[in-house]
Design an enzyme around this catalytic site. Structure first.
Site, PDB file in Angstrom:
ATOM      1  N   GLY B  15      52.339  46.364  48.823  1.00 14.14           N
ATOM      2  CA  GLY B  15      53.491  45.461  48.692  1.00 14.14           C
ATOM      3  C   GLY B  15      53.094  44.204  47.935  1.00 14.14           C
ATOM      4  N   VAL B  27      41.182  35.284  38.549  1.00 13.85           N
ATOM      5  CA  VAL B  27      40.129  36.276  38.286  1.00 13.85           C
ATOM      6  C   VAL B  27      39.829  36.332  36.795  1.00 13.85           C
ATOM      7  CG1 VAL B  27      39.650  38.769  38.291  1.00 13.85           C
ATOM      8  CG2 VAL B  27      40.601  37.665  40.345  1.00 13.85           C
ATOM      9  N   ARG B  29      40.391  34.090  34.416  1.00 16.04           N
ATOM     10  CA  ARG B  29      39.789  32.881  33.851  1.00 16.04           C
ATOM     11  C   ARG B  29      38.377  32.644  34.388  1.00 16.04           C
ATOM     12  NH1 ARG B  29      44.841  28.746  32.679  1.00 16.04           N
ATOM     13  NH2 ARG B  29      45.753  30.127  31.103  1.00 16.04           N
ATOM     14  N   ARG B  76      52.032  52.543  45.151  1.00 17.93           N
ATOM     15  CA  ARG B  76      51.229  53.283  46.125  1.00 17.93           C
ATOM     16  C   ARG B  76      50.822  54.597  45.466  1.00 17.93           C
ATOM     17  NH1 ARG B  76      52.381  49.992  50.700  1.00 17.93           N
ATOM     18  NH2 ARG B  76      54.312  48.947  50.264  1.00 17.93           N
ATOM     19  N   ASP B 107      45.692  45.761  53.804  1.00 15.26           N
ATOM     20  CA  ASP B 107      44.605  46.564  54.371  1.00 15.26           C
ATOM     21  C   ASP B 107      44.592  47.989  53.857  1.00 15.26           C
ATOM     22  OD1 ASP B 107      46.843  47.089  55.833  1.00 15.26           O
ATOM     23  OD2 ASP B 107      46.049  46.345  57.738  1.00 15.26           O
ATOM     24  N   THR B 130      49.492  39.681  50.814  1.00  9.99           N
ATOM     25  CA  THR B 130      50.592  40.259  51.594  1.00  9.99           C
ATOM     26  C   THR B 130      51.277  39.108  52.301  1.00  9.99           C
ATOM     27  OG1 THR B 130      51.129  41.432  53.635  1.00  9.99           O
ATOM     28  CG2 THR B 130      48.846  40.812  53.344  1.00  9.99           C
ATOM     29  N   ASP B 132      52.585  39.233  55.186  1.00  8.29           N
ATOM     30  CA  ASP B 132      52.604  39.406  56.644  1.00  8.29           C
ATOM     31  C   ASP B 132      51.513  38.649  57.385  1.00  8.29           C
ATOM     32  OD1 ASP B 132      54.798  40.999  56.429  1.00  8.29           O
ATOM     33  OD2 ASP B 132      53.733  42.882  56.609  1.00  8.29           O
ATOM     34  N   ASP B 134      48.578  39.499  58.269  1.00 10.73           N
ATOM     35  CA  ASP B 134      48.053  40.288  59.384  1.00 10.73           C
ATOM     36  C   ASP B 134      46.636  40.806  59.135  1.00 10.73           C
ATOM     37  OD1 ASP B 134      48.767  41.920  57.347  1.00 10.73           O
ATOM     38  OD2 ASP B 134      49.767  43.421  58.573  1.00 10.73           O
ATOM     39  N   ARG B 159      72.109  28.303  59.447  1.00 12.91           N
ATOM     40  CA  ARG B 159      72.428  27.329  60.497  1.00 12.91           C
ATOM     41  C   ARG B 159      73.643  26.482  60.113  1.00 12.91           C
ATOM     42  NH1 ARG B 159      70.194  25.434  65.059  1.00 12.91           N
ATOM     43  NH2 ARG B 159      68.224  26.519  64.829  1.00 12.91           N
ATOM     44  N   ARG B 167      78.274  29.589  66.507  1.00 15.73           N
ATOM     45  CA  ARG B 167      77.917  30.996  66.617  1.00 15.73           C
ATOM     46  C   ARG B 167      76.458  31.193  66.990  1.00 15.73           C
ATOM     47  NH1 ARG B 167      81.058  33.039  61.283  1.00 15.73           N
ATOM     48  NH2 ARG B 167      82.971  33.694  62.295  1.00 15.73           N
ATOM     49  N   GLY B 175      57.624  41.648  59.103  1.00 21.05           N
ATOM     50  CA  GLY B 175      56.503  41.591  60.032  1.00 21.05           C
ATOM     51  C   GLY B 175      56.521  42.796  60.954  1.00 21.05           C
ATOM     52  N   ARG B 176      56.071  43.946  60.452  1.00 20.67           N
ATOM     53  CA  ARG B 176      56.154  45.176  61.220  1.00 20.67           C
ATOM     54  C   ARG B 176      55.149  45.167  62.375  1.00 20.67           C
ATOM     55  NH1 ARG B 176      59.277  49.163  59.282  1.00 20.67           N
ATOM     56  NH2 ARG B 176      59.283  48.245  57.205  1.00 20.67           N
ATOM     57  N   LYS B 218      73.973  23.175  73.666  1.00 15.80           N
ATOM     58  CA  LYS B 218      73.833  23.663  72.289  1.00 15.80           C
ATOM     59  C   LYS B 218      75.057  24.486  71.935  1.00 15.80           C
ATOM     60  CE  LYS B 218      68.876  23.835  72.114  1.00 15.80           C
ATOM     61  NZ  LYS B 218      67.677  24.564  71.730  1.00 15.80           N
ATOM     62  N   HIS B 258      63.993  42.089  51.405  1.00 12.91           N
ATOM     63  CA  HIS B 258      62.943  41.990  50.393  1.00 12.91           C
ATOM     64  C   HIS B 258      62.855  40.663  49.673  1.00 12.91           C
ATOM     65  CE1 HIS B 258      62.349  46.273  51.002  1.00 12.91           C
ATOM     66  NE2 HIS B 258      61.247  46.157  50.302  1.00 12.91           N
ATOM     67  N   ARG B 261      59.701  38.726  49.816  1.00 17.49           N
ATOM     68  CA  ARG B 261      58.505  39.087  49.056  1.00 17.49           C
ATOM     69  C   ARG B 261      58.431  38.416  47.686  1.00 17.49           C
ATOM     70  NH1 ARG B 261      57.373  45.001  50.013  1.00 17.49           N
ATOM     71  NH2 ARG B 261      56.721  45.006  52.192  1.00 17.49           N
TER      72      ARG B 261
END
Lengths: 328, 328, 328, 328
Positions: B15, B27, B29, B76, B107, B130, B132, B134, B159, B167, B175-176, B218, B258, B261
């Site tokens: 991703g 990298v 330069r 991939r 990873d 990534t 995430d 993680d 908001r 509401r 964030g799986r 609230k 998406h 990302r």
């Protein structure tokens, strides 16, 4: 032994910065969470002297986490520099039932807090709020990360026009004593050269670097200059000097100015403000006093106010090398 | 003994995330700075197999430091999971004179790099890219800080309309396996509740919390949900459940998707990408291999790829407390 | 003959949109400028029924010109659809000394205003506030321009990741009855196809177009879909259909949702809000009633509420052609 | 009778503005759509003289619709002001098979186009690209709407710090001959006073207005000044003058500068650029020449270049009144 704290006052002082409102909100809600009252003090120490106060509950800080500036307003106070002024301020706090104080600001504000603590044995806690990131005891001050994004966003725009016209731009950013903004935003914006107070590049090396940059095929260039740069020339004089020596350059100057102090805080600054506010209040409740809460190596920590005032968070020298390599 | 490195290949894989272009630039330069050639490899491992290459000099990465996505594209590759595919890829690198590889990705990409290193004794270095956050061995992955700002900016907008209509909104963020985005952006955006994979709040406590929130005055609320939340319900089921039990709420769902990302990287991500790119190339030139470069406690460090793959950068548990206090 | 107006009420109703606060500010300050009192009515017609009022002077609208949402809040009111509810509302206005009403909202809100005017001979004036731009008598509704920028900004981010992965994205934007947002933001974001309620492209032509797009060398594509598109399929069904027929595509869906309604208004929306607020109040003071103020051909104009409700501002058909040509 | 056009050249000239890339893209793709070739000319008229050309197909303008600046670069050319230079330029076009020219720029660029057309009977079409909006025959020039949003965004940030400190800010914006940016962005940003070239407010009235503003309870103020303001004082002299006469004010100056010219174009500017590019190419193909395409009352129209050069799009005087009322 410290007496039980039942009411905490909070103020913002000195130059404002994005994240101050998020810090106020955090102080107010942490007080509420722990069943402690909270008093908002307007216009910093001046408002403390004038008794310009407002009781604050968790709902009085709704919808401010994302707002720039400070709802408590800020001011510089000459009167607070006098013993008389501070006595008045202290009396007002006592009358209002305030037992402890959280001061959000820079080193000037912390000096006031330290004196106040010393004179009246009044518990104080500092939260570093300034875009300059020049305070010892914290790797990040509130507003610094936001200011970096603002600067980088502005220079991205300037680069659009610079590269359309093959021009050289000198961009002055804030930082009278510290080059943190210039160095980081300069790398972030892809500047060819970065001039900071901590390092005197020298006019000759600047000339040389610009010539090399042109020779390497770059058609446009950005030089980021901290306002406190030590070359002995302000950014307009610098322009004149370079124009004289490199007449082939079409040079423009841009002074970003006060917009760097405003804007909606970045996520980083909002989270940092939330964390520091919690720590400031809880440290006071634990009987601690005369510290600044900050973040070092990703961990919230306490630094004695005295050290925070005297020292400066140092420039990461590695970044100067990174900047050099990036402008290859 | 490692042979001298004369040419380094660079690719992006998995991703994409904001800051990947800044890392490619760094990298390229850094290679140029050290007199080493650099080869861009398109579409990750798949392009390595297909020989989809391009020589890159310092000018080929002009004006990309601020661009989202990756100019080298990502993909991939199933073929790279076969020995046959990897042999083809290795042969292509050898034919192109490439001596070492920098892999920018998550990873999954690092696992590919590790296998490749093992099979062909080929020097590899990973850069964590990534949103995430993680990955073990770095407190920040490339793109994570930018994604936080994107999410917070979106929730600020939500908001506006939430509080105009009193509401409740459920906002799903990426964030799986890790709640970093949800937890930090949730605090940054002033969410009332934050649901993350690392902690099962439980539906009862969620209900209770929302009721308390309403009782406290609230008028609108935001609940941030990580896509990998462990409640066993997706965000739409969650909405239905709450609506059933708290019929007084007018609930809406927003799935940010998406767009998290993409976008121009934050200053932090650009500087981090610059630093990691320098370190990755210089570590290879020093003869090191099979590491991921990362940042820990504000310092650029190396972590063995194997550890980076197996571990996860943990959630800061302090933040759960901060979140609780902030929603007072 | 209309009696002299001494106090004007203002409310926001229906879906909120950026620029509503700027319009409230304009109404309040124009009242003050002309020495007329102004009463803020909270939560639309429901607040009118409940007497949820607040006196507003020029300082009560400080610093809101740039805020999304509406400080007066909005709501839908079933009670106002009953004669009984409206009688209560009217009585409350009379008791509060209000002589005329400015309603900021969409066509549902205008219908309420028209009925109210008819029943009680009460002067009303409408200001079009909705992001959908679907109201007859104005080329731009408040919030529409801002929503276009929000959508385009989101799709720019999505395109970063789409083009990094050579993917096809379906992006659903708001617009149940009108394709204004989809058509303009689609062109602005460089979409390959735009699906709007006003034109049934047909699934065959969509397939054909996507195939042509791929053949022409485009590696990624964006299709913008208005939520009210008439293909008879929602955006997820559309994805499934295309995937079945063009299996070579890697497709993702993004539903932008409510964030389109929020955010700081664009300069255009702020200026428009200021102009419309002035015109609404001054028209009431001139004895006019039952109109919507709008902008047509860059000029502020009045349209009878009845026409504004019945009609729809039409799609500019030229733009469909422009879109076709742009996706060459 | 005009001969059939088989190849169209396109260039950008003068100060760059956001939307120029979107216009280039539109010209290139409209050519492709109609089966006509397109030649990109770098660095405006100077590149025409030097033969700095590049063939452009629909794929060469991928992913530029959202980019500020101009991929064709811009320059001012002294040589093109000579007959000799223009002969060289014409010869280069003829050699390259170019039959007609689209010039994207301001009135200086149009003057060049008109002379070129006259001397060589060469079909030309102008597209107005400048942030100043000072060209007759179009209500909006490319980049103007984007610049307004940039300015308003900057002043929002400045206001954060202004209101935190109860300060007065003078903000200088672009507009040497025209107050469009100052007037619209001033209203959009909620400025207390707006100083423009078209109207000499007079220092006395400015003083009076600021005093009234303070008396009315405003604690901070923004004065927006067009660089071409006719007060006979630049923005720093203005500050000194006010400080002398209203010593109670704490005044700061901010000069926004070149960042106003850059940035990703707004949706409006992208759509406008797309429409104007289509019209410019199709008008040439229909045998028309020597016009500027523009937008008037929401409709794309042609204006003879001669008129576009001589005239100026006038300030909307209604806005001065709106501004006065808004600063109540």
């Amino acid at each position: 032994m410290s007496k039980t704290i039942k009411k905490i006052g909070v103020l913002t002082s000195g130059g404002d910065s994005p994240g101050m409102n998020a810090a106020i909100r955090s102080v107010v809600r942490t007080c509420a969470f722990h069943g402690v009252e909270c008093l908002g003090i307007y216009r910093g120490y001046q408002g403390m002297i004038e008794g310009d106060f407002k009781e604050m509950g968790p709902r009085s800080v709704n919808n401010i986490v994302n707002k720039g500036g400070t709802i408590l307003k800020s001011a510089r106070s000459k009167e607070f520099m006098t013993k008389e002024g501070r006595i008045k301020a202290h009396q007002n706090l006592v009358n209002a039932g305030v037992d402890a104080l959280v001061v959000i600001g820079g080193d000037g504000s912390f000096t006031g807090a330290e004196v106040f603590n010393e004179e009246f044995d009044f518990p104080v806690m500092g939260i570093p709020g300034t875009i300059d990131n020049d305070i010892f005891g914290t790797s990040h001050t509130l507003g610094y990360d936001t200011a970096l994004n603002t600067v980088v966003d502005c220079i991205d725009k300037i680069r659009d026009t610079a590269s359309s016209h093959n021009r050289l731009f000198f961009v002055e950013v804030m930082g009278r004593d510290a080059g943190h903004i210039a160095l980081n935003a300069g790398i972030g914006a892809g500047a060819e050269e970065i001039l900071i107070p901590e390092e005197d590049l020298g006019l000759d090396r600047l000339l040389e670097s610009l010539q090399k940059s042109k020779a390497s095929g770059k058609s446009s260039s950005i030089v980021v200059v901290a306002e406190g740069d030590k070359m002995g020339k302000n950014v307009f004089e610098l322009k004149d000097y370079i124009e004289q020596h490199l007449p082939e350059y079409d040079i423009r100057v841009s002074v970003l100015g006060h917009m760097q102090r405003g804007g909606s805080p970045s996520c980083f600054d909002r989270v940092l403000a939330s964390r520091l506010g919690v720590k400031a209040v809880e440290s006071l409740l634990e009987g601690k006093s005369n510290y600044m809460v900050g973040i070092l190596q990703d961990v919230v920590t306490l630094t004695p106010l005295e050290q925070a005032i005297k020292g400066h968070y140092p420039i990461d020298l590695e970044l100067l090398r990174v900047s050099d390599i990036m402008s290859t």
